[in-house]
Design a protein around this motif. Sequence first.
Motif, PDB file in Angstrom:
ATOM      1  N   GLN A  13      47.333  37.654  35.117  1.00 19.77           N
ATOM      2  CA  GLN A  13      48.322  36.568  34.730  1.00 19.77           C
ATOM      3  C   GLN A  13      48.365  35.558  35.417  1.00 19.77           C
ATOM      4  O   GLN A  13      48.508  34.414  34.918  1.00 19.77           O
ATOM      5  N   LYS A  14      47.886  35.400  37.037  1.00 22.31           N
ATOM      6  CA  LYS A  14      47.658  34.227  37.720  1.00 22.31           C
ATOM      7  C   LYS A  14      46.564  33.517  37.696  1.00 22.31           C
ATOM      8  O   LYS A  14      46.153  32.693  38.200  1.00 22.31           O
ATOM      9  N   GLY A  15      45.592  34.180  36.680  1.00 26.95           N
ATOM     10  CA  GLY A  15      44.281  33.442  36.492  1.00 26.95           C
ATOM     11  C   GLY A  15      43.174  34.069  37.628  1.00 26.95           C
ATOM     12  O   GLY A  15      42.084  33.389  37.687  1.00 26.95           O
ATOM     13  N   ASP A  16      43.455  34.850  38.332  1.00 21.49           N
ATOM     14  CA  ASP A  16      42.826  35.315  39.440  1.00 21.49           C
ATOM     15  C   ASP A  16      41.840  36.644  38.898  1.00 21.49           C
ATOM     16  O   ASP A  16      41.909  37.871  39.400  1.00 21.49           O
ATOM     17  N   HIS A  17      41.215  36.382  37.678  1.00 18.29           N
ATOM     18  CA  HIS A  17      40.195  37.500  37.105  1.00 18.29           C
ATOM     19  C   HIS A  17      38.945  38.098  38.011  1.00 18.29           C
ATOM     20  O   HIS A  17      38.976  39.383  37.803  1.00 18.29           O
ATOM     21  N   LEU A  18      38.552  37.010  38.856  1.00 15.05           N
ATOM     22  CA  LEU A  18      37.444  37.730  39.639  1.00 15.05           C
ATOM     23  C   LEU A  18      38.137  38.605  40.873  1.00 15.05           C
ATOM     24  O   LEU A  18      37.659  39.636  41.324  1.00 15.05           O
ATOM     25  N   LEU A  19      39.410  38.348  41.437  1.00 14.90           N
ATOM     26  CA  LEU A  19      40.039  39.067  42.280  1.00 14.90           C
ATOM     27  C   LEU A  19      40.459  40.561  41.675  1.00 14.90           C
ATOM     28  O   LEU A  19      40.323  41.384  42.264  1.00 14.90           O
ATOM     29  N   ALA A  20      40.704  40.450  40.444  1.00 11.93           N
ATOM     30  CA  ALA A  20      41.239  41.441  39.622  1.00 11.93           C
ATOM     31  C   ALA A  20      39.979  42.448  39.281  1.00 11.93           C
ATOM     32  O   ALA A  20      40.207  43.696  39.457  1.00 11.93           O
ATOM     33  N   TYR A  21      38.873  41.762  38.948  1.00 12.13           N
ATOM     34  CA  TYR A  21      37.569  42.616  39.097  1.00 12.13           C
ATOM     35  C   TYR A  21      37.125  43.248  40.271  1.00 12.13           C
ATOM     36  O   TYR A  21      36.890  44.458  40.282  1.00 12.13           O
ATOM     37  N   ALA A  22      37.258  42.343  41.236  1.00  7.76           N
ATOM     38  CA  ALA A  22      37.042  43.147  42.805  1.00  7.76           C
ATOM     39  C   ALA A  22      37.974  44.305  43.273  1.00  7.76           C
ATOM     40  O   ALA A  22      37.315  44.985  43.835  1.00  7.76           O
ATOM     41  N   ALA A  23      39.327  43.961  42.848  1.00  2.50           N
ATOM     42  CA  ALA A  23      40.273  45.076  43.158  1.00  2.50           C
ATOM     43  C   ALA A  23      39.718  46.320  42.504  1.00  2.50           C
ATOM     44  O   ALA A  23      40.063  47.501  43.129  1.00  2.50           O
ATOM     45  N   LEU A  24      39.524  46.560  41.400  1.00  4.50           N
ATOM     46  CA  LEU A  24      39.240  47.453  40.322  1.00  4.50           C
ATOM     47  C   LEU A  24      37.889  47.944  40.971  1.00  4.50           C
ATOM     48  O   LEU A  24      37.828  49.286  41.082  1.00  4.50           O
ATOM     49  N   SER A  25      36.948  47.197  41.308  1.00  9.89           N
ATOM     50  CA  SER A  25      35.715  47.725  41.758  1.00  9.89           C
ATOM     51  C   SER A  25      35.733  48.614  43.139  1.00  9.89           C
ATOM     52  O   SER A  25      35.030  49.424  43.254  1.00  9.89           O
ATOM     53  N   GLY A  26      36.707  47.823  43.945  1.00 14.24           N
ATOM     54  CA  GLY A  26      36.896  48.572  45.360  1.00 14.24           C
ATOM     55  C   GLY A  26      37.751  49.689  45.168  1.00 14.24           C
ATOM     56  O   GLY A  26      38.018  50.193  46.254  1.00 14.24           O
ATOM     57  N   SER A  27      38.565  50.052  44.306  1.00 11.72           N
ATOM     58  CA  SER A  27      39.285  51.138  43.921  1.00 11.72           C
ATOM     59  C   SER A  27      38.466  52.602  43.762  1.00 11.72           C
ATOM     60  O   SER A  27      37.501  52.449  43.358  1.00 11.72           O
ATOM     61  N   PRO A  28      39.232  53.621  44.018  1.00  6.34           N
ATOM     62  CA  PRO A  28      38.572  54.811  43.752  1.00  6.34           C
ATOM     63  C   PRO A  28      38.696  55.201  42.246  1.00  6.34           C
ATOM     64  O   PRO A  28      38.162  56.111  41.793  1.00  6.34           O
ATOM     65  N   TYR A  29      39.054  54.242  41.397  1.00  4.72           N
ATOM     66  CA  TYR A  29      39.167  54.658  40.039  1.00  4.72           C
ATOM     67  C   TYR A  29      38.045  54.074  39.242  1.00  4.72           C
ATOM     68  O   TYR A  29      37.717  52.921  38.775  1.00  4.72           O
ATOM     69  N   ASP A  30      36.738  54.728  38.997  1.00  2.00           N
ATOM     70  CA  ASP A  30      35.577  54.420  38.450  1.00  2.00           C
ATOM     71  C   ASP A  30      35.908  54.296  36.889  1.00  2.00           C
ATOM     72  O   ASP A  30      36.575  55.007  36.373  1.00  2.00           O
ATOM     73  N   ALA A  31      34.938  53.788  36.095  1.00  2.00           N
ATOM     74  CA  ALA A  31      34.718  53.763  34.634  1.00  2.00           C
ATOM     75  C   ALA A  31      34.491  55.147  33.893  1.00  2.00           C
ATOM     76  O   ALA A  31      35.006  55.350  32.909  1.00  2.00           O
TER      77      ALA A  31
END
Length: 754
Positions: A13-31
Motif C-alpha cells: 500500500q505504501k508502494g514498497d513492493h521490493l521491501l515486501a518481496y524481500a520480507a516474504l523471501s526472508g520469512s520461513p513461509y516458502d512458496a
Amino acid sequence: MAQVRSRILQLCQKGDHLLAYAALSGSPYDAENHPGLWELLARQCEAAGAGDLARRAREALLSAGTLHGGQALAHTAYLIEIGDFVSATTLIEAQFGTDPQDETARIIYGKALLGTDPAKGLRLLEGLETDDLILSLRIVDALRQNSRFQAAARRLADLAERHPGEARIATRQARVQEQQGGWAEAIQSWLKIVDEIPSQRVPGLLKVAFLQKRFENTENATESAAELLTLENPTRSASELAAQIELLDMLGQERAMLAAMHRLARESAHGTVSPALWEQIAASQVDAGRIGLVDWMAKLGLPIGVTAHALLEAARDYLPDLGRAARDIHAAAQIKSPEILLPAFKAMAPERARPVSGLGNILLVNATLAAGGAERQFVMLIRALLKSGLPADRISVALFSTAEERGHAHFLSELTALGVRIHDLDAISDTPTLRPEVQQVLALLPARIRADLLPLITLCQSERPMAIHGWQDRSSVAAGLAGLLTDIPRIVMSARNMEPAKRADPNLPMLRGLYRTLCAMPQVTLTVNSEAGARGYEDWLDLGHNQAKVIHNAIDGAAFPLLPQANDAQSAPLRILGVFRFAANKRPELWLRTIAALRAKSSRPIQARLVGSGPFLDRIIELRNELGLHDIEIAQSLSRPDEIYCEADVLLLMSRVEGTPNVVIEAQCSGLAVAACDVGGVREALHDDGLALPAEIGPDMAADQILDWLDTRALSNPEVRRAAILGKYDMASLAMLTLGLYGVVEAEGEEPDA
C-alpha cells in the motif's frame, strides 16, 4: 503467518513492493507450503505495475509446483510476451490440459500454440473476435504460415478498415498478394506503401525492386534500386545501409554491395551501427553461404554474434587458411559454401556403388505438384512404374510443399488416386539423427539448401529406400545429398530444364558445384529428357560426353485421345492455342503480339485461347485488352487433356528457354499441329510437319512464317503425327530405363486403378 500477510499488504500500500518481496523471501513461509502469500504478493505487484517483482513471485510458485489459476495464466502471458512459447505451452497444458474450458485459458493457450503448433493454435483462435491488434496479426501470420492466404487476406481487410494507415497491416497485405502469386498486384501495393507510409519507404522500395527482378522486369528493378540508393537522407540509418547491401546483393551487383558493406564497417567505428544489426548482417551472409565475408567482418572486430563465430571455427576444418584467404573484402567474397564443403562430400562417396536386391522401396522427390509440364511428367513416371508392375506400396513421394493456395497441389488428387505414399516435407518437424561431422557440414550449407535437406534426411532415415530419385534441379540436389548422407545405394537426379547457363535462376550457381560433385559418385546417375538437354548439362557441369543419360518423357495415349480434325475451309476460323506458365521465359507478350499480327495478315479468321497461370497474368490481361484481343479466353484451372486441347488446330509456343516441352508432345498426340521457337529440346519433340521458329524472332516475322507453313497443309495427317509421338514417348521405355537405374528388374503388370 497473519502478521506476514499484514506486513506484505502494508508495504504494498505504501508502494514498497521490493521491501515486501524481500520480507516474504526472508520469512520461513516458502512458496511450496504457503502459496497463498506468494500469490498475494504477485497480485499486489502486478496491480501496481511492478511486473518484474510479480514475475519473480510467480517463478517461486512455479519452482515449488504451486503456480495455479490466474497466476499461472499471468505467467503464461509473460512467457508468450518474451517469446518462450514452448514453456508457455507446457505450463498452461499442465494447469488446464489440452482442451481448456475456461475462455481466458483457451485464448492464452491458443496464443502459446501459435508459436509451437500454429495449426492447432488457429483452430482455437481463428473464430475469435478481438480488438487486440497484436493477437490479430499473430493469427494472420499463422494463417500465412499454414498457406491459408485467402483467410489471411480477409482478416487483413477487416483489420485495415478498423486500423487505417497501420503499416503492419499494409505490409502483410502486400506479402499475402506476393505469396498468392499476384506479383503485379503486390508491386502496386508496395508502391502505395512507399508513397503513404514514410517509415516503410526503404523496405518498401527494397520489396518493389525484388519483385520486379523476380518478374524479370530488369529495367524497372534497376530504377527502383537507383531510387533507393539515392534517397536524400542526411541522417541515413545503419539499417538503411544494410537494406542497400541486401538490395545490391539481390540485383547481382557484387562490387557495389561490397563497397556498401565496407562503408558500413567504417561507420561502425563511430558507434553508429548496433551490434544487433551486425549480427543480423552476419546471419544473412551465413545463410547465403558467404563464409569468407563473415570471416572478414570478424577480423575487423565487428560483433557478428556467437553463432557466426562458432560457424567460422567449424569452417576452418574445411579451409584451414581461411583467415589468409580472406585477406581483403573482395577475396573474402569468393570464399563460399557449398564450394568449401565439396571435398568433404567427395570424401563421403563410396568407392563403388553398393549392390541392391531389387526388392527395396523407392523414394521420389519433387518440389511441388504445380500446374506444369515437369510436374505432369513426375506423375506420369509414377504411372509408368506402376504399370510396369512395381507395387504402389513400394513407392513413396516426397514434396516440399502441397499448399493448395500457393498452387502447389494441381496434380495432388491425381497422384493420390494412384495409391502411393505421399509425404509433405513442409509438415516434417522432427530433427534427423546425424553424426557430429554431418551436423557440422549441414550447419555450413546455405540456408535454402539446409532447409530442404533436414526434413528429407528425416524421411530417408524413416523410409530407408534402396533408391532416391530427385526431379528438377532443386529436388535433385537435395535428393542427391540426402541419399549420400543416409547411405542410400542408388541415387537418380533428373534435370527437367534446358540450358542452365541461360536461365535467369539465381540459385543455379549455388547448385553447380554440388551437382558436379554428386555426378562424379558411383551410385549417382544424372538423367535429362532430351539430347540437347543432356549436352547442355554436360557443358554446364564440365562432364564427359554421354555422362548425362537421356530418358525421354512419356505420354499415355489413352489420356490424350485424337481430337476432331481441323476444318480446312478458308472461311473456317483457325484455332490457335497457347498452353504455358505465365512467366517471362515463356514470352507471353510475344505470343499475344504474334496473334495480333496473324489477325492483321491472315485472310482466314483467327481464334485464340490461352491456358495457364502465373505471375504475368495481370500483364497478359492488360496487353490483351491494349491489342484489342478481348475475345481471347484465358483458362487457369484446367487439368484434363480433353479440356486443354479441345477446339484447337495449332499449338503455338514461343518460349525463350525450354527443356522437352510436354505441351508440344501432348498437343501432337491429340492431333494438333505445332509451331514453336527452336530452343532447348523443342526440335527433338516436333514431328516432321511441325514448324521450328527461330529462337529470336519478332511478331511480324513469326506471323509470316506461320502463315507460310499453314499453306503447306501443316494441319493434315493428325493420325501420322499421333502415331509418331506415341512411338517415341512410350511409358514402357520410361519405366524400363528408370527401373534399371534403381536396380529393379523390369516386371510386367497392368495399369493401376485410378
